[in-house]
Scaffold this motif. Structure first.
Motif, PDB file in Angstrom:
ATOM      1  N   SER A  93      16.768 -34.453 -29.728  1.00 23.17           N
ATOM      2  CA  SER A  93      16.582 -33.310 -30.628  1.00 23.17           C
ATOM      3  C   SER A  93      15.144 -32.806 -30.644  1.00 23.17           C
ATOM      4  O   SER A  93      14.905 -31.601 -30.794  1.00 23.17           O
ATOM      5  N   PHE A  94      14.174 -33.711 -30.474  1.00 23.75           N
ATOM      6  CA  PHE A  94      12.765 -33.310 -30.576  1.00 23.75           C
ATOM      7  C   PHE A  94      12.108 -33.080 -29.218  1.00 23.75           C
ATOM      8  O   PHE A  94      10.930 -32.740 -29.135  1.00 23.75           O
ATOM      9  N   GLY A  95      12.850 -33.284 -28.135  1.00 24.56           N
ATOM     10  CA  GLY A  95      12.272 -33.088 -26.815  1.00 24.56           C
ATOM     11  C   GLY A  95      13.032 -33.865 -25.759  1.00 24.56           C
ATOM     12  O   GLY A  95      14.118 -34.393 -26.008  1.00 24.56           O
ATOM     13  N   THR A  96      12.451 -33.936 -24.568  1.00 26.89           N
ATOM     14  CA  THR A  96      13.081 -34.629 -23.447  1.00 26.89           C
ATOM     15  C   THR A  96      12.242 -35.829 -23.042  1.00 26.89           C
ATOM     16  O   THR A  96      11.024 -35.715 -22.872  1.00 26.89           O
ATOM     17  N   ILE A  97      12.899 -36.977 -22.892  1.00 29.71           N
ATOM     18  CA  ILE A  97      12.251 -38.206 -22.436  1.00 29.71           C
ATOM     19  C   ILE A  97      12.531 -38.377 -20.946  1.00 29.71           C
ATOM     20  O   ILE A  97      13.656 -38.155 -20.485  1.00 29.71           O
ATOM     21  N   TYR A  98      11.512 -38.791 -20.200  1.00 33.14           N
ATOM     22  CA  TYR A  98      11.670 -39.093 -18.782  1.00 33.14           C
ATOM     23  C   TYR A  98      11.250 -40.542 -18.541  1.00 33.14           C
ATOM     24  O   TYR A  98      10.118 -40.933 -18.832  1.00 33.14           O
ATOM     25  N   ASP A  99      12.180 -41.320 -18.025  1.00 34.67           N
ATOM     26  CA  ASP A  99      11.850 -42.660 -17.537  1.00 34.67           C
ATOM     27  C   ASP A  99      11.689 -42.548 -16.030  1.00 34.67           C
ATOM     28  O   ASP A  99      12.473 -41.875 -15.367  1.00 34.67           O
ATOM     29  N   SER A 100      10.672 -43.192 -15.466  1.00 36.67           N
ATOM     30  CA  SER A 100      10.410 -43.026 -14.040  1.00 36.67           C
ATOM     31  C   SER A 100      10.408 -44.361 -13.318  1.00 36.67           C
ATOM     32  O   SER A 100      10.336 -45.429 -13.924  1.00 36.67           O
ATOM     33  N   GLN A 101      10.456 -44.272 -12.017  1.00 38.67           N
ATOM     34  CA  GLN A 101      10.241 -45.443 -11.167  1.00 38.67           C
ATOM     35  C   GLN A 101       8.872 -46.033 -11.476  1.00 38.67           C
ATOM     36  O   GLN A 101       7.914 -45.309 -11.748  1.00 38.67           O
ATOM     37  N   GLY A 102       8.776 -47.367 -11.468  1.00 39.51           N
ATOM     38  CA  GLY A 102       7.499 -48.012 -11.744  1.00 39.51           C
ATOM     39  C   GLY A 102       6.501 -47.798 -10.615  1.00 39.51           C
ATOM     40  O   GLY A 102       6.865 -47.660  -9.445  1.00 39.51           O
ATOM     41  N   PHE A 103       5.235 -47.759 -10.966  1.00 39.33           N
ATOM     42  CA  PHE A 103       4.177 -47.682  -9.958  1.00 39.33           C
ATOM     43  C   PHE A 103       4.051 -49.032  -9.270  1.00 39.33           C
ATOM     44  O   PHE A 103       4.061 -50.085  -9.910  1.00 39.33           O
ATOM     45  N   SER A 104       3.884 -48.998  -7.958  1.00 38.03           N
ATOM     46  CA  SER A 104       3.797 -50.244  -7.190  1.00 38.03           C
ATOM     47  C   SER A 104       2.401 -50.854  -7.295  1.00 38.03           C
ATOM     48  O   SER A 104       1.412 -50.161  -7.518  1.00 38.03           O
ATOM     49  N   TYR A 105       2.351 -52.147  -7.153  1.00 38.25           N
ATOM     50  CA  TYR A 105       1.077 -52.852  -7.014  1.00 38.25           C
ATOM     51  C   TYR A 105       1.341 -54.091  -6.173  1.00 38.25           C
ATOM     52  O   TYR A 105       2.494 -54.464  -5.919  1.00 38.25           O
ATOM     53  N   HIS A 106       0.288 -54.743  -5.700  1.00 42.35           N
ATOM     54  CA  HIS A 106       0.435 -55.832  -4.731  1.00 42.35           C
ATOM     55  C   HIS A 106       0.698 -57.166  -5.429  1.00 42.35           C
ATOM     56  O   HIS A 106      -0.120 -58.083  -5.407  1.00 42.35           O
ATOM     57  N   TYR A 107       1.863 -57.262  -6.080  1.00 44.38           N
ATOM     58  CA  TYR A 107       2.198 -58.531  -6.706  1.00 44.38           C
ATOM     59  C   TYR A 107       2.637 -59.526  -5.636  1.00 44.38           C
ATOM     60  O   TYR A 107       3.055 -59.164  -4.529  1.00 44.38           O
ATOM     61  N   LEU A 108       2.528 -60.828  -5.973  1.00 46.71           N
ATOM     62  CA  LEU A 108       2.879 -61.870  -5.021  1.00 46.71           C
ATOM     63  C   LEU A 108       4.333 -61.741  -4.591  1.00 46.71           C
ATOM     64  O   LEU A 108       5.234 -61.615  -5.424  1.00 46.71           O
ATOM     65  N   ASP A 109       4.559 -61.755  -3.301  1.00 51.06           N
ATOM     66  CA  ASP A 109       5.911 -61.639  -2.755  1.00 51.06           C
ATOM     67  C   ASP A 109       6.570 -63.006  -2.797  1.00 51.06           C
ATOM     68  O   ASP A 109       6.318 -63.863  -1.935  1.00 51.06           O
ATOM     69  N   THR A 110       7.392 -63.237  -3.813  1.00 53.14           N
ATOM     70  CA  THR A 110       7.969 -64.556  -4.030  1.00 53.14           C
ATOM     71  C   THR A 110       9.494 -64.469  -4.111  1.00 53.14           C
ATOM     72  O   THR A 110      10.072 -63.399  -4.080  1.00 53.14           O
ATOM     73  N   GLU A 111      10.131 -65.627  -4.228  1.00 54.97           N
ATOM     74  CA  GLU A 111      11.579 -65.677  -4.343  1.00 54.97           C
ATOM     75  C   GLU A 111      12.033 -65.124  -5.691  1.00 54.97           C
ATOM     76  O   GLU A 111      11.307 -65.160  -6.676  1.00 54.97           O
ATOM     77  N   ASP A 112      13.283 -64.631  -5.719  1.00 57.17           N
ATOM     78  CA  ASP A 112      13.816 -64.042  -6.944  1.00 57.17           C
ATOM     79  C   ASP A 112      13.771 -65.010  -8.118  1.00 57.17           C
ATOM     80  O   ASP A 112      13.465 -64.615  -9.246  1.00 57.17           O
ATOM     81  N   ASP A 113      14.074 -66.273  -7.857  1.00 60.56           N
ATOM     82  CA  ASP A 113      14.098 -67.262  -8.940  1.00 60.56           C
ATOM     83  C   ASP A 113      12.727 -67.407  -9.577  1.00 60.56           C
ATOM     84  O   ASP A 113      12.602 -67.507 -10.803  1.00 60.56           O
ATOM     85  N   LEU A 114      11.677 -67.396  -8.762  1.00 57.95           N
ATOM     86  CA  LEU A 114      10.321 -67.524  -9.289  1.00 57.95           C
ATOM     87  C   LEU A 114       9.933 -66.297 -10.100  1.00 57.95           C
ATOM     88  O   LEU A 114       9.289 -66.402 -11.155  1.00 57.95           O
ATOM     89  N   ILE A 115      10.341 -65.114  -9.639  1.00 56.31           N
ATOM     90  CA  ILE A 115      10.047 -63.883 -10.380  1.00 56.31           C
ATOM     91  C   ILE A 115      10.687 -63.943 -11.760  1.00 56.31           C
ATOM     92  O   ILE A 115      10.080 -63.580 -12.771  1.00 56.31           O
ATOM     93  N   ARG A 116      11.928 -64.428 -11.817  1.00 52.58           N
ATOM     94  CA  ARG A 116      12.626 -64.541 -13.103  1.00 52.58           C
ATOM     95  C   ARG A 116      11.930 -65.544 -14.015  1.00 52.58           C
ATOM     96  O   ARG A 116      11.784 -65.307 -15.216  1.00 52.58           O
ATOM     97  N   ARG A 117      11.518 -66.681 -13.472  1.00 52.86           N
ATOM     98  CA  ARG A 117      10.876 -67.697 -14.304  1.00 52.86           C
ATOM     99  C   ARG A 117       9.478 -67.266 -14.744  1.00 52.86           C
ATOM    100  O   ARG A 117       9.011 -67.651 -15.815  1.00 52.86           O
ATOM    101  N   ALA A 118       8.818 -66.463 -13.923  1.00 56.23           N
ATOM    102  CA  ALA A 118       7.488 -65.968 -14.293  1.00 56.23           C
ATOM    103  C   ALA A 118       7.564 -64.881 -15.347  1.00 56.23           C
ATOM    104  O   ALA A 118       6.588 -64.629 -16.066  1.00 56.23           O
TER     105      ALA A 118
END
Length: 328
Positions: free
Chosen positions: A195-220
């Motif tokens: 009602s008060f305007g339009t919200i835009y959610d966007s793709q996240g900006f990339s950065y050089h995070y450690l390339d790790t396994e999915d399980d480690l990303i979840r636990r971190a």
């Protein structure tokens, strides 16, 4: 007329199940990837192309107010780079602030952000569960003389989860955005008219995070208050994190880890050769420094030393002055 997925923003298509945006019927509001993520918590990794320049150009052209999200564990020069490039009116939002230790004053972090990173705009600390933070952002949107509001930030900073909570408060439950503990869930702009305007959610900006396994990303991806762990280190001792990273100080030192308690961190002696045959980096660290391991957490290093690290590349970390020495 093209139709976009309400979950990730990608253009929907019903011709190729192997491509992004596939749905069985264009009458559906979500692609199959988002449908399975929302209903079954199944996350499918996709090859992602980042287009930060297009996002910045879109916002500059369309104008509006920007909420820029960074989570507490990943504050560094790289993750703030795009924030400083945004010319529109903006606010820095420190997300997942419920994990910040109670012993750390938020005012200290705010002063540090303003002094160290030259943040001139307002800073807001938000948690995923806090209704007061969501009400505060609603108040800001309702009082600003703007019709567009952009939710930007680094990938996996929690902006889509926060936005879902905000939509729930507005009784917009049928407009849920797909969220997960993994980076790159949102793939394109998601437009939500209110009602008060339009919200835009966007793709996240990339950065050089450690390339790790999915399980480690979840636990971190910690959801509880951090309990910093301090190690009194000798020159003959090293710290090993998750059998991925090893670090050693050239001097006796006090080193404190800020990160998920789900991660395995242990002290070993020099005759333990684990990870020593890997890639090695040495870096001079001043007193009162923060070693940010992007996507994982950070170490507070109290005394100046030469730090020897195994298992990281130069893009995976930053050494910055720590908030621990900031006065309030």
């Amino acid at each position: 007329m093209t139709k976009k997925c309400l979950g990730c923003g990608i253009t929907l298509q019903n011709t190729d199940p192997q491509k992004q945006g596939y749905t069985k019927s264009l009458d559906m509001d979500y692609c199959m990837r988002c449908f399975r993520l929302i209903h079954y918590r199944e996350f499918t990794k996709l090859p992602v192309t980042y287009d930060e320049e297009n996002i910045l150009a879109f916002i500059k052209k369309k104008k509006g107010f920007v909420f820029y999200f960074i989570d507490f564990l990943n504050i560094c020069e790289e993750t703030l780079e795009y924030y400083h490039r945004i010319s529109s009116p903006k606010m820095l939002v420190i997300s997942k602030s419920d994990i910040i230790p109670e012993s750390v004053y938020l005012k200290k972090i705010e002063n540090w952000l303003k002094n160290m990173f030259h943040v001139e705009e307002s800073i807001l600390f938000v948690s995923q569960k806090s209704k007061s933070a969501k009400k505060k952002i609603l108040e800001i949107m309702e009082t600003k003389n703007e019709s567009r509001f952009y939710f930007l930030g680094i990938t996996n900073a929690g902006k889509s989860t926060f936005l879902n909570g905000l939509l729930d408060m507005l009784e917009e439950e049928n407009r849920h955005i797909a969220v997960s503990e993994m980076p790159d869930t949102t793939l394109d702009f998601i437009e939500i008219k209110l009602s008060f305007g339009t919200i835009y959610d966007s793709q996240g900006f990339s950065y050089h995070y450690l390339d790790t396994e999915d399980d480690l990303i979840r636990r971190a991806n910690n959801k509880k208050e951090i309990k910093p762990v301090t190690y009194q280190m000798k020159e003959t001792e090293s710290l090993i994190l998750e059998n991925l990273i090893r670090l050693n100080s050239s001097e006796k030192n006090s080193i404190t880890f800020f990160g998920s308690a789900n991660l395995n961190l242990k002290k070993v002696y020099e005759n333990n050769i684990r990870l020593k045959n890997g890639y090695q980096i040495t870096v001079d660290v001043p007193n009162n420094s923060q070693l940010v391991l992007k996507g994982i957490g950070f170490f507070y290093i109290k005394h100046a030393c030469t730090l020897t690290m195994y298992g990281v590349s130069k893009q995976d970390y930053e050494v910055i002055p720590s908030f621990m020495g900031e006065s309030i």
